[in-house]
Design a protein around this motif. Structure first.
Motif, mmCIF file in Angstrom:
data_model
loop_
_atom_site.group_PDB
_atom_site.id
_atom_site.type_symbol
_atom_site.label_atom_id
_atom_site.label_comp_id
_atom_site.label_asym_id
_atom_site.label_seq_id
_atom_site.Cartn_x
_atom_site.Cartn_y
_atom_site.Cartn_z
ATOM 1 N N VAL A 127 0.848 -1.199 0.000
ATOM 2 C CA VAL A 127 0.000 0.000 0.000
ATOM 3 C C VAL A 127 0.880 1.244 0.000
ATOM 4 N N LYS A 128 1.960 1.198 0.768
ATOM 5 C CA LYS A 128 2.890 2.327 0.796
ATOM 6 C C LYS A 128 3.493 2.559 -0.595
ATOM 7 N N ILE A 129 3.903 1.485 -1.262
ATOM 8 C CA ILE A 129 4.442 1.609 -2.619
ATOM 9 C C ILE A 129 3.364 2.135 -3.563
ATOM 10 N N TYR A 130 2.124 1.670 -3.392
ATOM 11 C CA TYR A 130 1.008 2.092 -4.242
ATOM 12 C C TYR A 130 0.845 3.613 -4.209
ATOM 13 N N PHE A 131 0.987 4.211 -3.019
ATOM 14 C CA PHE A 131 0.780 5.652 -2.887
ATOM 15 C C PHE A 131 2.049 6.482 -3.028
ATOM 16 N N THR A 132 3.194 5.965 -2.600
ATOM 17 C CA THR A 132 4.399 6.794 -2.572
ATOM 18 C C THR A 132 5.510 6.313 -3.489
ATOM 19 N N GLY A 133 5.346 5.171 -4.135
ATOM 20 C CA GLY A 133 6.397 4.642 -4.996
ATOM 21 C C GLY A 133 6.586 5.466 -6.258
ATOM 22 N N ASP A 134 7.788 5.398 -6.798
ATOM 23 C CA ASP A 134 8.086 6.083 -8.060
ATOM 24 C C ASP A 134 7.399 5.356 -9.212
ATOM 25 N N ARG A 135 6.908 6.120 -10.173
ATOM 26 C CA ARG A 135 6.385 5.517 -11.399
ATOM 27 C C ARG A 135 7.584 5.120 -12.257
ATOM 28 N N VAL A 136 7.655 3.842 -12.570
ATOM 29 C CA VAL A 136 8.794 3.330 -13.324
ATOM 30 C C VAL A 136 8.302 2.415 -14.440
ATOM 31 N N THR A 137 9.201 2.129 -15.349
ATOM 32 C CA THR A 137 8.976 1.083 -16.339
ATOM 33 C C THR A 137 9.918 -0.057 -15.968
ATOM 34 N N ALA A 138 9.320 -1.167 -15.562
ATOM 35 C CA ALA A 138 10.117 -2.326 -15.141
ATOM 36 C C ALA A 138 10.271 -3.284 -16.310
ATOM 37 N N THR A 139 11.450 -3.846 -16.435
ATOM 38 C CA THR A 139 11.748 -4.818 -17.478
ATOM 39 C C THR A 139 11.936 -6.186 -16.844
ATOM 40 N N VAL A 140 11.212 -7.175 -17.352
ATOM 41 C CA VAL A 140 11.290 -8.532 -16.808
ATOM 42 C C VAL A 140 12.662 -9.125 -17.116
ATOM 43 N N ALA A 141 13.318 -9.653 -16.084
ATOM 44 C CA ALA A 141 14.590 -10.343 -16.272
ATOM 45 C C ALA A 141 14.341 -11.837 -16.433
ATOM 46 N N GLU A 142 13.527 -12.402 -15.526
ATOM 47 C CA GLU A 142 13.179 -13.819 -15.632
ATOM 48 C C GLU A 142 11.919 -14.096 -14.817
ATOM 49 N N CYS A 143 11.234 -15.151 -15.204
ATOM 50 C CA CYS A 143 10.081 -15.646 -14.470
ATOM 51 C C CYS A 143 10.331 -17.120 -14.163
ATOM 52 N N VAL A 144 10.257 -17.463 -12.884
ATOM 53 C CA VAL A 144 10.514 -18.829 -12.434
ATOM 54 C C VAL A 144 9.203 -19.420 -11.934
ATOM 55 N N HIS A 145 8.920 -20.658 -12.336
ATOM 56 C CA HIS A 145 7.694 -21.323 -11.906
ATOM 57 C C HIS A 145 7.923 -22.046 -10.586
ATOM 58 N N TYR A 146 7.061 -21.778 -9.626
ATOM 59 C CA TYR A 146 7.114 -22.452 -8.330
ATOM 60 C C TYR A 146 5.924 -23.382 -8.229
ATOM 61 N N VAL A 147 6.189 -24.603 -7.794
ATOM 62 C CA VAL A 147 5.138 -25.590 -7.601
ATOM 63 C C VAL A 147 4.660 -25.476 -6.164
ATOM 64 N N SER A 148 3.346 -25.509 -5.973
ATOM 65 C CA SER A 148 2.781 -25.389 -4.639
ATOM 66 C C SER A 148 3.106 -26.608 -3.805
ATOM 67 N N ARG A 149 3.593 -26.352 -2.622
ATOM 68 C CA ARG A 149 3.767 -27.430 -1.651
ATOM 69 C C ARG A 149 2.513 -27.478 -0.809
ATOM 70 N N ARG A 150 2.360 -28.531 -0.088
ATOM 71 C CA ARG A 150 1.175 -28.690 0.744
ATOM 72 C C ARG A 150 1.065 -27.511 1.718
ATOM 73 N N GLY A 151 -0.065 -26.830 1.673
ATOM 74 C CA GLY A 151 -0.301 -25.706 2.565
ATOM 75 C C GLY A 151 0.348 -24.407 2.130
ATOM 76 N N SER A 152 0.963 -24.371 0.958
ATOM 77 C CA SER A 152 1.639 -23.169 0.491
ATOM 78 C C SER A 152 0.802 -22.492 -0.583
ATOM 79 N N SER A 153 0.875 -21.156 -0.606
ATOM 80 C CA SER A 153 0.167 -20.416 -1.647
ATOM 81 C C SER A 153 1.148 -19.802 -2.635
ATOM 82 N N ALA A 154 2.348 -20.332 -2.692
ATOM 83 C CA ALA A 154 3.413 -19.746 -3.505
ATOM 84 C C ALA A 154 3.453 -20.295 -4.923
ATOM 85 N N ALA A 155 2.438 -21.038 -5.350
ATOM 86 C CA ALA A 155 2.460 -21.615 -6.693
ATOM 87 C C ALA A 155 2.308 -20.527 -7.743
ATOM 88 N N GLY A 156 2.861 -20.770 -8.915
ATOM 89 C CA GLY A 156 2.754 -19.830 -10.020
ATOM 90 C C GLY A 156 4.115 -19.288 -10.405
#
Length: 151
Positions: free
Chosen positions: A42-71
């Motif tokens: 929320v702090k970044i939403y209101f006070t963060g700098d407007r930037v253009t971000a460039t994707v370096a890499e996207c890594v796929h994470y598999v959900s472990r039992r009880g984890s919401s980190a999949a994707g």
């Protein structure tokens, strides 16, 4: 009003009623954690700098039992208003997509995190604050009722 209160008190004394009250309390307690957990976004939403971000890499994470980190978790680079180049996690991108390296997004950023536009941080913060308010109200009413019943 007195009749309704009597009915609620008698319902609350049943085994199912007690379990539902405990479940509701625990749900509010869990939901109340979202406010402090989403504060930085929320702090970044209101006070963060407007930037253009460039994707370096996207890594796929598999959900472990009880984890919401999949994707997909993406990292990238951006330049702040003061000219400092930073890199870190790109939050708020669609976790179901693998974004190609070099893809650019308009975001808000601080030193270590860039946040995609959207109202999700505000919704999570608002839900957490509402849950905290309900929890505090519930506890105050419970304490008052206990004191009234003792005296």
């Amino acid at each position: 009003m007195g009749d309704l209160r009597t009915r609620l008190d008698s319902w609350r004394r049943t085994k199912l009623g007690r379990y539902l009250v405990i479940f509701a309390f625990l749900m509010l307690l869990g939901l109340s954690v979202t406010a402090p957990a989403s504060y930085k976004n929320v702090k970044i939403y209101f006070t963060g700098d407007r930037v253009t971000a460039t994707v370096a890499e996207c890594v796929h994470y598999v959900s472990r039992r009880g984890s919401s980190a999949a994707g997909y978790h993406c990292t990238g680079e951006w330049t702040l208003k003061n000219g400092a180049r930073r890199s870190g996690r790109l939050l708020g991108l669609d976790d179901d997509k693998r974004w190609p390296a070099g893809r650019q997004f308009a975001m808000r950023a601080d030193n270590d995190v860039a946040l995609a536009p959207g109202i999700r941080p505000l919704v999570m913060f608002g839900l957490g604050l509402a849950a905290q308010l309900l929890l505090v109200t519930w506890i105050v009413l419970w304490v008052r009722r206990r004191r009234r019943n003792r005296g």
